[in-house]
Design an enzyme around this catalytic site. Sequence first.
Site, PDB file in Angstrom:
ATOM      1  CG  ASP A  31      48.007  53.356   6.709  1.00  0.00           C
ATOM      2  OD1 ASP A  31      47.892  52.314   7.362  1.00  0.00           O
ATOM      3  OD2 ASP A  31      47.046  53.949   6.196  1.00  0.00           O
ATOM      4  CG  ASP A 125      45.319  52.951   3.234  1.00  0.00           C
ATOM      5  OD1 ASP A 125      45.565  51.773   3.565  1.00  0.00           O
ATOM      6  OD2 ASP A 125      45.026  53.848   4.044  1.00  0.00           O
ATOM      7  CD  GLU A 126      48.728  49.252   5.813  1.00  0.00           C
ATOM      8  OE1 GLU A 126      49.724  48.611   6.172  1.00  0.00           O
ATOM      9  OE2 GLU A 126      47.564  48.983   6.160  1.00  0.00           O
TER      10      GLU A 126
HETATM   11  P1  TTP Z   1      43.142  51.813   6.919  1.00  0.00           P
HETATM   12  O1  TTP Z   1      44.476  52.337   6.477  1.00  0.00           O
HETATM   13  O2  TTP Z   1      43.132  50.776   7.983  1.00  0.00           O
HETATM   14  O3  TTP Z   1      42.256  53.008   7.465  1.00  0.00           O
HETATM   15  P2  TTP Z   1      42.140  54.493   6.965  1.00  0.00           P
HETATM   16  O4  TTP Z   1      43.086  54.807   5.869  1.00  0.00           O
HETATM   17  O5  TTP Z   1      40.709  54.787   6.647  1.00  0.00           O
HETATM   18  O6  TTP Z   1      42.487  55.338   8.262  1.00  0.00           O
HETATM   19  P3  TTP Z   1      43.932  55.596   8.926  1.00  0.00           P
HETATM   20  O7  TTP Z   1      44.139  57.072   8.855  1.00  0.00           O
HETATM   21  O8  TTP Z   1      43.785  55.109  10.321  1.00  0.00           O
HETATM   22  O9  TTP Z   1      44.931  54.838   8.131  1.00  0.00           O
HETATM   23  O10 TTP Z   1      42.343  51.245   5.707  1.00  0.00           O
HETATM   24  C1  TTP Z   1      42.396  51.833   4.405  1.00  0.00           C
HETATM   25  C2  TTP Z   1      41.034  51.800   3.747  1.00  0.00           C
HETATM   26  O11 TTP Z   1      40.568  50.460   3.671  1.00  0.00           O
HETATM   27  C3  TTP Z   1      39.978  52.550   4.515  1.00  0.00           C
HETATM   28  O12 TTP Z   1      39.930  53.942   4.179  1.00  0.00           O
HETATM   29  C4  TTP Z   1      38.710  51.838   4.139  1.00  0.00           C
HETATM   30  C5  TTP Z   1      39.159  50.409   3.875  1.00  0.00           C
HETATM   31  N1  TTP Z   1      38.814  49.549   5.023  1.00  0.00           N
HETATM   32  C6  TTP Z   1      37.613  48.859   5.001  1.00  0.00           C
HETATM   33  O13 TTP Z   1      36.867  48.938   4.027  1.00  0.00           O
HETATM   34  N2  TTP Z   1      37.274  48.077   6.086  1.00  0.00           N
HETATM   35  C7  TTP Z   1      38.066  47.971   7.194  1.00  0.00           C
HETATM   36  O14 TTP Z   1      37.708  47.269   8.161  1.00  0.00           O
HETATM   37  C8  TTP Z   1      39.302  48.684   7.214  1.00  0.00           C
HETATM   38  C9  TTP Z   1      40.221  48.600   8.402  1.00  0.00           C
HETATM   39  C10 TTP Z   1      39.635  49.461   6.107  1.00  0.00           C
HETATM   40 MG    MG Z   2      45.090  54.259   6.026  1.00  0.00          MG
END
Ligand code: TTP
Ligand code: MG
Length: 418
Positions: A31, A125-126
């Site tokens: 992630d 991103d996962e």
């Molecule tokens: P995530 O992997 O949930 O968050 P992140 O990568 O920003 O942070 P983390 O380090 O905790 O993993 O989500 C990936 C991307 O998806 C995030 O950068 C932006 C988008 N996203 C949204 O647009 N709305 C949302 O509610 C979420 C959870 C994510």
């Molecule tokens: Mg993320």
Amino acid sequence: MSQHDAAYRMKRDYDELIARPWEGRAICHIDLDAFFAAVLELDHPKLKGKPVIVGRNHERGVVATANYEARKFGVHSAMSAVRAAELCPDAIWMQGSFDRYHEVAAQVLAILESYTPLIQRTSIDEAYFDISPGRSKTAHPLAISAEILERVSLLGISGSIGLSTSKTVSKIASDILKPRGLTVVFPGEEAAFLAPLSIHKLGGIGPVAAEKLKALGVNTLGQLAQFTELDLHHIFGSNTQNFIDRAAGRDLSPVVIDEETKSISNETTLLSDISSLDEITKELYPLAEKVGWRLRKAGLKGRTLSVKIRFSDFQIKTISKTFDQATDDERMFYPLAKELVANAGVAGKRIRLVGIGISNFSSEGLEQMSLFDLEGLHDERPAGLAVEKSARLNEQIDAIREKFGYDAIGGLSSHREN
Ligand code: TTP
Ligand code: MG
């Protein structure tokens, strides 16, 4: 290299762990860290060290994500923009471009693909990926995981990985030491790793189930793992055994190569909700146009069209259709998208996001198509429009865009509504 700059951090000693052979399956979950914000920081180095919030700072805005500096103030994904601005008044607000996020995500995917074809992307991103020794590579899964995080950091962003024998455990592990975390759970250690963790960590346990579990005194996964199917049937129904097994670290589900990995899509969140068919299709056209342009740039043609709609209550509806011949031409697939939307029964509901994508890329996609299958076409489709003529027009438009930028041209299509 300082601890802060290191590509990854571990709670346990790498040298000690790498000396232990890995037996059986090795499934990773990666992630990316604060992904959209990280891409913005990469593209705008002046943002480094400052609190960055991705989203629109207006009354209806919602935080997409925030970098770790802004998170220190309590800002997080899905929070209202109004609240986030209160918590972190000095934050820099930016929106960035989905195309750019997809581009960087594709670079990460390319890194993963150099280790294994068994990749299942679950969001932008996962991804899960299978690096079981002997399956595609013989290297120690821990060495591969560390190398992947190094290579991701060379792209100018960072990620976190969970490595274990299963998707369930790795998904939880990747979140444990964010950002830049590498968390390894060796074969046989799964139940002990999960036991102290909150039931909220296990995917699929919603607030209602969590409340019921708490009423039974179940707060940790270790406690959940002790129950029998009969005890919890009233909470999880036919999925009860699956929840108990996963809480104990028993999960044999395989990494399933996903369709999503192979799609090009584009979506937009609207400034205010829309609900009429006309409004929806009007929003879809520029998105379709961009998808067509990106397909042609990548030399790809696909057979499956998907339209995504997110309602004001955040429920998502995805409708798709697969056709006989692959296309990269929005003049061909946009009319089909309109038809899909018209038949989906969504008009009249409040809609806050629309998106369109093409997937199911065909290996013959690169060959010249004859005529698009015009049978059974809806009236609004460009009757008799020859594929080749349309392709030539695209070539001219694409050439101008290549030279002067994408926005140099807009609305050239004969059936763009006004
Ligand atoms: P995530 O992997 O949930 O968050 P992140 O990568 O920003 O942070 P983390 O380090 O905790 O993993 O989500 C990936 C991307 O998806 C995030 O950068 C932006 C988008 N996203 C949204 O647009 N709305 C949302 O509610 C979420 C959870 C994510
Ligand atoms: Mg993320």
